[in-house]
Design a protein around this motif. Sequence first.
Motif, PDB file in Angstrom:
ATOM      1  N   ASP A  75     -18.260 101.886  56.568  1.00  0.00           N
ATOM      2  CA  ASP A  75     -18.837 103.219  56.390  1.00  0.00           C
ATOM      3  C   ASP A  75     -17.798 104.249  56.852  1.00  0.00           C
ATOM      4  O   ASP A  75     -17.307 104.167  57.984  1.00  0.00           O
ATOM      5  N   PRO A  76     -17.437 105.185  55.996  1.00  0.00           N
ATOM      6  CA  PRO A  76     -16.363 106.126  56.345  1.00  0.00           C
ATOM      7  C   PRO A  76     -16.587 106.843  57.672  1.00  0.00           C
ATOM      8  O   PRO A  76     -15.645 106.995  58.459  1.00  0.00           O
ATOM      9  N   ALA A  77     -17.832 107.253  57.955  1.00  0.00           N
ATOM     10  CA  ALA A  77     -18.095 107.982  59.206  1.00  0.00           C
ATOM     11  C   ALA A  77     -17.795 107.084  60.399  1.00  0.00           C
ATOM     12  O   ALA A  77     -17.094 107.484  61.351  1.00  0.00           O
ATOM     13  N   ALA A  78     -18.287 105.847  60.334  1.00  0.00           N
ATOM     14  CA  ALA A  78     -18.073 104.914  61.456  1.00  0.00           C
ATOM     15  C   ALA A  78     -16.591 104.578  61.599  1.00  0.00           C
ATOM     16  O   ALA A  78     -16.067 104.476  62.721  1.00  0.00           O
ATOM     17  N   GLU A  79     -15.900 104.426  60.465  1.00  0.00           N
ATOM     18  CA  GLU A  79     -14.481 104.041  60.522  1.00  0.00           C
ATOM     19  C   GLU A  79     -13.609 105.172  61.079  1.00  0.00           C
ATOM     20  O   GLU A  79     -12.619 104.921  61.757  1.00  0.00           O
ATOM     21  N   VAL A  80     -13.968 106.411  60.791  1.00  0.00           N
ATOM     22  CA  VAL A  80     -13.209 107.543  61.345  1.00  0.00           C
ATOM     23  C   VAL A  80     -13.306 107.527  62.869  1.00  0.00           C
ATOM     24  O   VAL A  80     -12.309 107.664  63.580  1.00  0.00           O
ATOM     25  N   VAL A  81     -14.521 107.319  63.356  1.00  0.00           N
ATOM     26  CA  VAL A  81     -14.728 107.326  64.809  1.00  0.00           C
ATOM     27  C   VAL A  81     -14.017 106.133  65.454  1.00  0.00           C
ATOM     28  O   VAL A  81     -13.373 106.263  66.496  1.00  0.00           O
ATOM     29  N   ARG A  82     -14.108 104.977  64.784  1.00  0.00           N
ATOM     30  CA  ARG A  82     -13.445 103.789  65.325  1.00  0.00           C
ATOM     31  C   ARG A  82     -11.921 104.013  65.403  1.00  0.00           C
ATOM     32  O   ARG A  82     -11.280 103.703  66.398  1.00  0.00           O
ATOM     33  N   LEU A  83     -11.378 104.584  64.338  1.00  0.00           N
ATOM     34  CA  LEU A  83      -9.934 104.835  64.314  1.00  0.00           C
ATOM     35  C   LEU A  83      -9.535 105.830  65.412  1.00  0.00           C
ATOM     36  O   LEU A  83      -8.521 105.648  66.102  1.00  0.00           O
ATOM     37  N   ALA A  84     -10.345 106.862  65.574  1.00  0.00           N
ATOM     38  CA  ALA A  84     -10.045 107.852  66.616  1.00  0.00           C
ATOM     39  C   ALA A  84     -10.062 107.190  68.000  1.00  0.00           C
ATOM     40  O   ALA A  84      -9.205 107.483  68.849  1.00  0.00           O
ATOM     41  N   ALA A  85     -11.008 106.262  68.190  1.00  0.00           N
ATOM     42  CA  ALA A  85     -11.080 105.566  69.481  1.00  0.00           C
ATOM     43  C   ALA A  85      -9.825 104.721  69.690  1.00  0.00           C
ATOM     44  O   ALA A  85      -9.256 104.682  70.785  1.00  0.00           O
ATOM     45  N   GLU A  86      -9.344 104.069  68.625  1.00  0.00           N
ATOM     46  CA  GLU A  86      -8.101 103.269  68.728  1.00  0.00           C
ATOM     47  C   GLU A  86      -6.936 104.172  69.117  1.00  0.00           C
ATOM     48  O   GLU A  86      -6.109 103.825  69.964  1.00  0.00           O
ATOM     49  N   LEU A  87      -6.891 105.336  68.485  1.00  0.00           N
ATOM     50  CA  LEU A  87      -5.765 106.246  68.748  1.00  0.00           C
ATOM     51  C   LEU A  87      -5.814 106.785  70.184  1.00  0.00           C
ATOM     52  O   LEU A  87      -4.781 107.080  70.776  1.00  0.00           O
ATOM     53  N   ARG A  88      -7.032 106.894  70.701  1.00  0.00           N
ATOM     54  CA  ARG A  88      -7.171 107.418  72.059  1.00  0.00           C
ATOM     55  C   ARG A  88      -6.979 106.337  73.120  1.00  0.00           C
ATOM     56  O   ARG A  88      -6.930 106.656  74.310  1.00  0.00           O
ATOM     57  N   LEU A 115     -20.868 111.871  58.790  1.00  0.00           N
ATOM     58  CA  LEU A 115     -19.537 112.138  59.342  1.00  0.00           C
ATOM     59  C   LEU A 115     -19.598 113.256  60.378  1.00  0.00           C
ATOM     60  O   LEU A 115     -19.005 113.153  61.460  1.00  0.00           O
ATOM     61  N   ALA A 116     -20.350 114.309  60.051  1.00  0.00           N
ATOM     62  CA  ALA A 116     -20.458 115.439  60.977  1.00  0.00           C
ATOM     63  C   ALA A 116     -21.104 114.990  62.285  1.00  0.00           C
ATOM     64  O   ALA A 116     -20.623 115.322  63.384  1.00  0.00           O
ATOM     65  N   ALA A 117     -22.169 114.184  62.186  1.00  0.00           N
ATOM     66  CA  ALA A 117     -22.853 113.715  63.398  1.00  0.00           C
ATOM     67  C   ALA A 117     -21.938 112.799  64.202  1.00  0.00           C
ATOM     68  O   ALA A 117     -21.847 112.911  65.435  1.00  0.00           O
ATOM     69  N   ALA A 118     -21.234 111.899  63.490  1.00  0.00           N
ATOM     70  CA  ALA A 118     -20.362 110.948  64.194  1.00  0.00           C
ATOM     71  C   ALA A 118     -19.218 111.683  64.894  1.00  0.00           C
ATOM     72  O   ALA A 118     -18.858 111.369  66.031  1.00  0.00           O
ATOM     73  N   CYS A 119     -18.645 112.674  64.226  1.00  0.00           N
ATOM     74  CA  CYS A 119     -17.530 113.432  64.824  1.00  0.00           C
ATOM     75  C   CYS A 119     -18.027 114.202  66.045  1.00  0.00           C
ATOM     76  O   CYS A 119     -17.350 114.252  67.075  1.00  0.00           O
ATOM     77  N   GLU A 120     -19.188 114.794  65.902  1.00  0.00           N
ATOM     78  CA  GLU A 120     -19.716 115.547  67.034  1.00  0.00           C
ATOM     79  C   GLU A 120     -19.924 114.623  68.238  1.00  0.00           C
ATOM     80  O   GLU A 120     -19.517 114.938  69.364  1.00  0.00           O
ATOM     81  N   GLY A 121     -20.506 113.453  67.967  1.00  0.00           N
ATOM     82  CA  GLY A 121     -20.753 112.493  69.038  1.00  0.00           C
ATOM     83  C   GLY A 121     -19.472 112.036  69.717  1.00  0.00           C
ATOM     84  O   GLY A 121     -19.459 111.723  70.901  1.00  0.00           O
ATOM     85  N   ALA A 122     -18.390 111.973  68.949  1.00  0.00           N
ATOM     86  CA  ALA A 122     -17.139 111.440  69.495  1.00  0.00           C
ATOM     87  C   ALA A 122     -16.185 112.548  69.953  1.00  0.00           C
ATOM     88  O   ALA A 122     -15.037 112.269  70.327  1.00  0.00           O
ATOM     89  N   GLY A 123     -16.625 113.777  69.883  1.00  0.00           N
ATOM     90  CA  GLY A 123     -15.768 114.882  70.319  1.00  0.00           C
ATOM     91  C   GLY A 123     -14.579 115.129  69.388  1.00  0.00           C
ATOM     92  O   GLY A 123     -13.484 115.496  69.830  1.00  0.00           O
ATOM     93  N   LEU A 124     -14.795 114.940  68.107  1.00  0.00           N
ATOM     94  CA  LEU A 124     -13.728 115.200  67.121  1.00  0.00           C
ATOM     95  C   LEU A 124     -14.093 116.458  66.351  1.00  0.00           C
ATOM     96  O   LEU A 124     -15.239 116.592  65.910  1.00  0.00           O
ATOM     97  N   SER A 125     -13.137 117.337  66.149  1.00  0.00           N
ATOM     98  CA  SER A 125     -13.465 118.530  65.360  1.00  0.00           C
ATOM     99  C   SER A 125     -13.337 118.175  63.874  1.00  0.00           C
ATOM    100  O   SER A 125     -12.356 117.562  63.451  1.00  0.00           O
ATOM    101  N   LEU A 126     -14.342 118.538  63.094  1.00  0.00           N
ATOM    102  CA  LEU A 126     -14.345 118.221  61.655  1.00  0.00           C
ATOM    103  C   LEU A 126     -14.226 119.498  60.855  1.00  0.00           C
ATOM    104  O   LEU A 126     -14.920 120.479  61.130  1.00  0.00           O
ATOM    105  N   ARG A 127     -13.334 119.476  59.840  1.00  0.00           N
ATOM    106  CA  ARG A 127     -13.280 120.602  58.888  1.00  0.00           C
ATOM    107  C   ARG A 127     -13.446 120.070  57.483  1.00  0.00           C
ATOM    108  O   ARG A 127     -12.736 119.142  57.084  1.00  0.00           O
ATOM    109  N   LEU A 128     -14.382 120.656  56.752  1.00  0.00           N
ATOM    110  CA  LEU A 128     -14.556 120.281  55.342  1.00  0.00           C
ATOM    111  C   LEU A 128     -13.873 121.328  54.475  1.00  0.00           C
ATOM    112  O   LEU A 128     -13.970 122.528  54.758  1.00  0.00           O
ATOM    113  N   PHE A 129     -13.204 120.894  53.437  1.00  0.00           N
ATOM    114  CA  PHE A 129     -12.444 121.812  52.570  1.00  0.00           C
ATOM    115  C   PHE A 129     -13.028 121.826  51.161  1.00  0.00           C
ATOM    116  O   PHE A 129     -13.320 120.767  50.606  1.00  0.00           O
TER     117      PHE A 129
END
Length: 420
Positions: A75-88, A115-129
């Motif tokens: 799931d893209p939302a979950a994978e973004v958060v997982r990747l961010a956690a790896e990077l951190r 995605l918006a909820a997952a980013c908020e939960g993980a403290g990631l700023s999200l911008r949609l274009f």
Amino acid sequence: MMDTAIVLFTRDLRLADNPALTAAATAARHVVPLFVHDPALDVGPVRAAFLAGCLADLRAGLRARGAGLVERTGDPAAEVVRLAAELRAGDGTRQIGVACAADVSGFAQARQRRLAAACEGAGLSLRLFDQLTVVPPGELVPTGGDSYKVFTPYWRRWQAVVRPGTTPAPDRLTLPPGLEASAGPEGADGERAARKRLATWRDTWDSYAEGHDDLAGDRTSRLAAHLHFGTLSPRALLDGPEAFVRQVCWRDFYAQVLHAFPRLTTHPFKNVVEDWVDDPESLEAWRAGMTGVPLVDAGMRQLAAEGFMHNRARMVVASFLTKHLRIDWRLGAAHFMALLEDADVANNYGNWQWTAGTGNDTRPYRRFNPVRQGYQHDPRGEYVRRYVGELSGLAGPVVHEPWKLPASQTKGYPKPIIEL
Ligand code: FAD
């Protein structure tokens, strides 16, 4: 400056004129171009093959700029958060932003919310274009409404606001240290193929107004799949002739319809009572290109053979299914979604509902006569002969009425399944 920006690609698979990517490259030291293969998204074999070509080109372009494409499955939302956690993991204070193109279907809107909820939960700023269309869906609204329901007033306002001009691809991108890009194959069938196709198309687009309905001539751009997957920016088309730019505006029009009414795939856009016939046999004949109506069968066989159908034929086969056979537009639209290379939720369902009379047509009771359409837009019968093998030996436009000929000349081609 932000440390890392994750650019989540969805169907904006290009480097040029991609504001999400450009903003990330400007705002962050490190950029992670990410594509998530989502098992919940079943695109069927035709689109899967096209998508594979797009990704191969994207990988090549990103590698050439020093980064490469990072790929995950899930799931893209979950994978973004997982990747961010790896990077951190190495540096918990690292500031990470996420950039993504906004999209309009019910599926995409739900993904965006996750995605918006997952980013908020993980403290990631999200911008949609807004980069799917020329004019962002929802930007132009009529007084007292949430979207334009009729094309012509939309087209007038749209023309007044569009501004040609595109931005180039970023020169260089740097992945965060320790992150591996995917080793997937490279190719040139995505953005580079789109640009090549556009270059060729520019040489002939001046004759679009008189040629686009010529079924046998096949004189349209064939850019729809590239526009769907975003290997070409719609803004790159705005210097075309007006008749062509108008079609690009139809694409924006249906995107703003779907944005405001994501149930377009399942519910009639207009408040109408639907009354469809359950007729599996006729539906099967239609799907198989065996209705005995030559132009309908030619269109359906072109679709099966090429994953493409000329727009004029799309209108005729859709009208035949919904207005002659009285079969539910949802069944026809689903068949198109499965087989079209350029299948696009907004354009497909918008056009199906337009044709079925449940959508944005101001003349909902109009019905295309497939024989008359044949004489008009395939006057020599070439289009029919090309796709309906049984009739290929006949000469001239009589192919549109084979029932007028002795059966010995039509090689087992069926009689029409309904009286026209
Ligand atoms: P061109 O004639 O060169 O037009 C240029 C671009 O304008 C197209 O690539 C497309 O992005 C846009 N465009 C053209 N006509 C339309 C239209 N009527 N509505 C919205 N955008 C348009 N188009 C899709 O992209 N995906 C679909 O799934 C789809 N399903 C359709 C179903 C039906 C029943 C009908 C009648 C039309 C459908 N269309 C769909 C619209 C149109 O038929 C195709 O966009 C067009 O045939 C693609 O060929 P082209 O790229 O050569 O178009």
